[in-house]
Design a protein around this motif. Structure first.
Motif, PDB file in Angstrom:
ATOM      1  N   MET A   1       5.592 -24.674   5.349  1.00  0.00           N
ATOM      2  CA  MET A   1       4.695 -23.548   5.604  1.00  0.00           C
ATOM      3  C   MET A   1       4.000 -23.148   4.326  1.00  0.00           C
ATOM      4  O   MET A   1       4.571 -23.096   3.257  1.00  0.00           O
ATOM      5  N   LYS A   3       2.449 -20.378   1.971  1.00  0.00           N
ATOM      6  CA  LYS A   3       2.569 -18.936   1.787  1.00  0.00           C
ATOM      7  C   LYS A   3       1.759 -18.511   0.585  1.00  0.00           C
ATOM      8  O   LYS A   3       1.772 -19.149  -0.451  1.00  0.00           O
ATOM      9  N   ILE A 169      -2.526 -14.663   9.479  1.00  0.00           N
ATOM     10  CA  ILE A 169      -1.622 -13.901  10.350  1.00  0.00           C
ATOM     11  C   ILE A 169      -1.391 -12.545   9.698  1.00  0.00           C
ATOM     12  O   ILE A 169      -0.742 -12.442   8.658  1.00  0.00           O
ATOM     13  N   ASN A 171      -0.019  -8.813   8.940  1.00  0.00           N
ATOM     14  CA  ASN A 171       1.224  -8.047   9.023  1.00  0.00           C
ATOM     15  C   ASN A 171       1.035  -6.841   9.950  1.00  0.00           C
ATOM     16  O   ASN A 171       0.034  -6.131   9.844  1.00  0.00           O
ATOM     17  N   ILE A 202       3.584 -16.596  16.780  1.00  0.00           N
ATOM     18  CA  ILE A 202       3.427 -16.335  15.352  1.00  0.00           C
ATOM     19  C   ILE A 202       4.315 -17.272  14.541  1.00  0.00           C
ATOM     20  O   ILE A 202       3.898 -17.824  13.513  1.00  0.00           O
ATOM     21  N   LYS A 203       5.542 -17.461  15.004  1.00  0.00           N
ATOM     22  CA  LYS A 203       6.460 -18.368  14.309  1.00  0.00           C
ATOM     23  C   LYS A 203       5.908 -19.790  14.277  1.00  0.00           C
ATOM     24  O   LYS A 203       5.985 -20.480  13.246  1.00  0.00           O
ATOM     25  N   ALA A 206       2.863 -19.876  11.892  1.00  0.00           N
ATOM     26  CA  ALA A 206       3.220 -19.646  10.492  1.00  0.00           C
ATOM     27  C   ALA A 206       3.573 -20.926   9.746  1.00  0.00           C
ATOM     28  O   ALA A 206       3.519 -20.967   8.508  1.00  0.00           O
ATOM     29  N   THR A 212      -0.791 -14.744   5.035  1.00  0.00           N
ATOM     30  CA  THR A 212      -0.290 -13.646   5.856  1.00  0.00           C
ATOM     31  C   THR A 212      -0.665 -12.326   5.193  1.00  0.00           C
ATOM     32  O   THR A 212       0.175 -11.674   4.560  1.00  0.00           O
ATOM     33  N   TRP A 343       8.272  -9.773  12.793  1.00  0.00           N
ATOM     34  CA  TRP A 343       7.161 -10.521  12.173  1.00  0.00           C
ATOM     35  C   TRP A 343       7.622 -11.187  10.874  1.00  0.00           C
ATOM     36  O   TRP A 343       7.338 -12.359  10.640  1.00  0.00           O
ATOM     37  N   VAL A 347       7.556 -15.310  10.081  1.00  0.00           N
ATOM     38  CA  VAL A 347       6.682 -15.980   9.115  1.00  0.00           C
ATOM     39  C   VAL A 347       7.416 -16.475   7.864  1.00  0.00           C
ATOM     40  O   VAL A 347       6.833 -17.167   7.040  1.00  0.00           O
ATOM     41  N   ARG A 348       8.700 -16.171   7.731  1.00  0.00           N
ATOM     42  CA  ARG A 348       9.405 -16.531   6.490  1.00  0.00           C
ATOM     43  C   ARG A 348       9.631 -18.051   6.380  1.00  0.00           C
ATOM     44  O   ARG A 348       9.645 -18.775   7.353  1.00  0.00           O
TER      45      ARG A 348
END
Length: 348
Positions: A1, A3, A169, A171, A202-203, A206, A212, A343, A347-348
């Protein structure tokens, strides 16, 4: 992912606008009004289109402070038990709802603000007796023009493998993130009372998303660099960047949610009469139309004349207002903290 950290703009500029006249012509008890609202382009447009003409007409001086998000402004009211040092806060209908529950916002009625009677009942119902709605935004799909032969027609396009690596995405600490999550949930039969499909989407997204952002301003660098493909946005800011970047916006076929720009008066504000006069001024036909065109939003008063190209992309008629979805504030308020935690996990 992928970030990326998104910076939040710190906005603290205060500008005082003074008139040549020394007294109000509209019966206010004072000739000063302290307003707390948003910064960036909102502040500059507000000063030119609302504050300066109001001061010229009434003699009431306006001190405007750009102080962050609507939720942060309401937090100031709550922390000060209704006496935060300003007379009006620019917020959303969610804060009006909370203020009515907490009894920290003053009543706003047609006796105090006659033009409130001209606002459609659908919007009046979302003031909860403690404020006014001055504009209507809608969540739109912002997309990079050069990537699309025709505007995308569905929120589903964000999950298309061709575009998902450039999506954003938001928050749910920002209301845009809440509405985007609800729209995602509805793609798979969910909604405000069943948000699990939204967080599942969302997952999934992400894993590929570009960023994000914490706030809508966080999308600007990606538009300026041309790295974003498409993402949810509010039509006011979308229209501004559609003029200066390779991006445009559209309302997907699944319809959308409204974000209601609102004005609230803290229950212990010092200049209530001036505040009521100001709200009534903003709800007049001339000012409603001027603000809508300047900030690229729908007016709170329908039936006003607008250019066809403007009316095509904003909520300007009673018919469009009737179709737009307004999320239940009690449900949003009750679940927003939990949604934020879900959320973050997605997204983590």
């Amino acid at each position: 992912m992928k970030k990326f950290a998104c910076l939040t703009l710190a906005l603290g500029l205060t500008v005082t606008l003074a008139a040549c006249a020394s007294t109000s012509t509209g019966g206010s008890t004072g000739n000063e009004l302290v307003i707390e609202g948003y910064g960036a382009e909102y502040q500059s447009i507000f000063e030119k289109e609302i504050a300066e003409p109001f001061t010229k007409k009434t003699g009431i001086r306006i001190t405007y402070t750009a102080a962050g998000s609507a939720s942060e402004q309401y937090a100031s009211i709550r922390a000060a038990s209704g006496d935060p040092g300003f007379d009006i806060a620019v917020m959303t209908s969610l804060e009006l709802y909370q203020g009515s529950k907490d009894r920290l916002l003053a009543p706003v009625t047609v006796q105090q603000v006659p033009n409130l009677a001209r606002v459609p009942q659908k919007l009046q119902a979302k003031t909860y007796g403690v404020g006014a709605i001055q504009d209507v935004q809608q969540v739109v799909l912002m997309y990079r023009r050069s990537l699309f032969a025709k505007p995308p027609t569905s929120w589903q396009t964000m999950w298309d493998p061709k575009y998902r690596s450039g999506t954003l995405i938001f928050n749910p600490a920002n209301i845009l993130g809440v509405y985007a999550m609800l729209s995602a949930a509805e793609l798979d039969g969910g909604g405000i009372d069943d948000t699990e499909p939204g967080f599942a989407r969302i997952k999934e997204l992400a894993q590929y998303a570009l960023a994000t952002p914490q706030a809508s301003a966080g999308a600007v660098p990606y538009m300026e660099k041309g790295t974003a493909t498409l993402f949810p946005y509010l039509d006011g800011r979308a229209a501004i960047y559609a003029k200066t970047t390779d991006y445009d916006y559209t309302v997907p076929g699944e319809s959308s949610y409204a974000s209601l720009g609102s004005l609230g008066v803290p229950v212990r504000a010092k200049n209530k009469e001036a505040a009521y006069e100001f709200i009534d001024y903003w709800l007049s036909d001339e000012v409603q139309r001027r603000w809508a065109l300047a900030y690229n939003v729908g007016p709170a008063v329908t039936g006003l004349p607008f250019p066809a190209d403007f009316a095509a992309k904003h909520i300007t008629t009673a018919e469009k207002l009737e179709k737009i979805k307004i999320a239940d504030p009690e449900t949003v308020t009750r679940n927003r903290t939990t949604w934020g935690q879900q959320w973050a996990e997605a997204v983590r």
